[in-house]
Design a protein around this motif. Structure first.
Motif, mmCIF file in Angstrom:
data_model
loop_
_atom_site.group_PDB
_atom_site.id
_atom_site.type_symbol
_atom_site.label_atom_id
_atom_site.label_comp_id
_atom_site.label_asym_id
_atom_site.label_seq_id
_atom_site.Cartn_x
_atom_site.Cartn_y
_atom_site.Cartn_z
ATOM 1 N N GLN A 154 0.812 -1.229 0.000
ATOM 2 C CA GLN A 154 0.000 0.000 0.000
ATOM 3 C C GLN A 154 0.839 1.271 0.000
ATOM 4 O OE1 GLN A 154 -0.637 -2.434 2.466
ATOM 5 N NE2 GLN A 154 -2.323 -3.313 1.296
ATOM 6 N N ARG A 155 2.004 1.235 0.639
ATOM 7 C CA ARG A 155 2.851 2.433 0.798
ATOM 8 C C ARG A 155 4.225 2.132 0.230
ATOM 9 N NH1 ARG A 155 0.175 4.582 5.759
ATOM 10 N NH2 ARG A 155 -1.937 4.162 5.076
ATOM 11 N N THR A 156 4.838 3.146 -0.355
ATOM 12 C CA THR A 156 6.176 2.937 -0.930
ATOM 13 C C THR A 156 7.243 3.032 0.155
ATOM 14 O OG1 THR A 156 5.445 3.776 -3.037
ATOM 15 C CG2 THR A 156 7.821 3.818 -2.638
ATOM 16 N N LEU A 157 8.041 2.003 0.253
ATOM 17 C CA LEU A 157 9.144 1.993 1.218
ATOM 18 C C LEU A 157 10.434 1.748 0.439
ATOM 19 C CD1 LEU A 157 6.699 0.261 3.222
ATOM 20 C CD2 LEU A 157 8.361 1.440 4.641
ATOM 21 N N SER A 256 1.050 0.910 10.403
ATOM 22 C CA SER A 256 0.333 1.278 9.167
ATOM 23 C C SER A 256 -0.668 2.413 9.373
ATOM 24 C CB SER A 256 -0.381 0.049 8.595
ATOM 25 O OG SER A 256 -1.087 -0.607 9.626
ATOM 26 N N GLY A 259 1.516 8.411 11.097
ATOM 27 C CA GLY A 259 2.154 9.358 10.183
ATOM 28 C C GLY A 259 3.509 9.747 10.743
#
Ligand SMILES: NC(=O)c1ccc[n+]([C@@H]2O[C@H](COP(=O)([O-])OP(=O)(O)OC[C@H]3O[C@@H](n4cnc5c(N)ncnc54)[C@H](O)[C@@H]3O)[C@@H](O)[C@H]2O)c1
Length: 276
Positions: A154-157, A256, A259
């Protein structure tokens, strides 16, 4: 300590390489909880020999399978049914590998043959497993299938590379097959999105130590360990979660939903002090 949560249940656990592996911990806990299961891994992994120790401790055996081979998977599922004299109740897919990550090739210079391999090993293998199991009706009604994922779906790491695409596909397969298997057989299919965990696969990711430190600072409950992940898997294999399906379940200490945390900000601020 809950006892015998999996009493009478039979299954297959794919992906125990060594004692750091998440699948290894799942096998130990499933055994403690009364389950019987077959272990499976790729030929190269089985040649290392460590999985034999686990098989001995869990009074079971290992069936070798390259998870990209439908034929191998058919052998594992039919061999398991033969051994147990019938259908099984749970399956763990704990398999991941990216040749691009292994060779340090960045995402914007990706090798496409390797990319295919990443997707085949880490995601399509899950589809193949589910299709093979369905074709031979290998899983009992109200059975449970779990695969391991990561928040990079879901999120770019930074550094997770094409494994992020593989995890997105893996989670989608869980939903698509989750509908079909739920509708027809009441079988549930979920993915667990686990914290970064020090294992052979995890440690291969570029900047892994920094990532582990970052997520530890960001997560209100801290990173989830492999043992804790195994506990969560056991609940999903048990009858206590019979209506949970088609979900990607975050098991990450809260990471997750964060922020910025106080601990992470404190660390971030430190790096600016000398220049202030
Ligand atoms: N370690 C982490 O930080 C982390 C975080 C989230 C999710 N995961 C996921 O957890 C799962 C298990 O990984 P792990 O961290 O326990 O590492 P691990 O290296 O112990 O396990 C990966 C397994 O995949 C197997 N495998 C590779 N290619 C295969 C093939 N062709 N056929 C069959 N098996 C094959 C390996 O032999 C190994 O047993 C993977 O899906 C991984 O992406 C790991």
């Amino acid at each position: 300590m809950v006892c015998n949560l999996l009493q009478g249940k039979k299954g297959i656990i794919f992906g125990a390489l060594n004692e750091k592996s998440i699948a290894w911990k799942v096998a130990e806990k499933a055994y403690q909880q009364g389950a019987r299961f077959i272990l499976s891994n790729a030929p190269a992994a089985v040649r290392f020999g460590e999985i034999d120790q686990l098989a001995k401790a869990c009074k079971t055996e290992v069936l070798v399978a390259d998870a990209t081979s439908v034929k191998d998977l058919e052998n594992v599922f039919s061999g398991t049914m033969e051994k147990f004299g019938g259908k099984i109740d749970f399956v763990l897919h704990s398999i991941g590998m990216s040749p691009n990550v292994r060779k340090g090739i960045p995402y914007d210079r990706i090798n496409y043959d390797f990319y295919h391999k990443t997707l085949d090993i880490s995601a399509l293998s899950f589809h193949k497993m589910l299709q093979v199991a369905r074709n031979i009706d290998a899983i009992n009604d109200w059975g449970s299938v779990v695969a391991l994922s990561y928040v990079a779906a879901q999120r770019t790491l930074y550094g997770y590379n094409d494994m992020a695409d593989a995890k997105a596909l893996l989670e989608s397969i869980a939903r698509s097959f989750g509908y079909i298997c739920g509708r027809d057989k009441k079988i549930r299919i979920n993915t667990i999105s686990q914290s970064p965990t020090v294992t052979t696969a995890g440690s291969g990711v570029r900047g892994f130590d920094s990532l582990v430190d970052f997520t530890e600072r960001m997560s209100p409950l801290g990173n989830a360990t492999a043992e804790e992940c195994a506990d969560y898997c056991i609940t999903l294999f048990s009858d206590l979660t019979r209506k949970v399906t088609m979900q990607n379940l975050f098991h990450d200490g809260g990471f997750s939903s964060m922020g910025m945390s106080m601990k992470a900000m404190h660390q971030y601020d430190k790096s600016f002090r000398p220049c202030d």
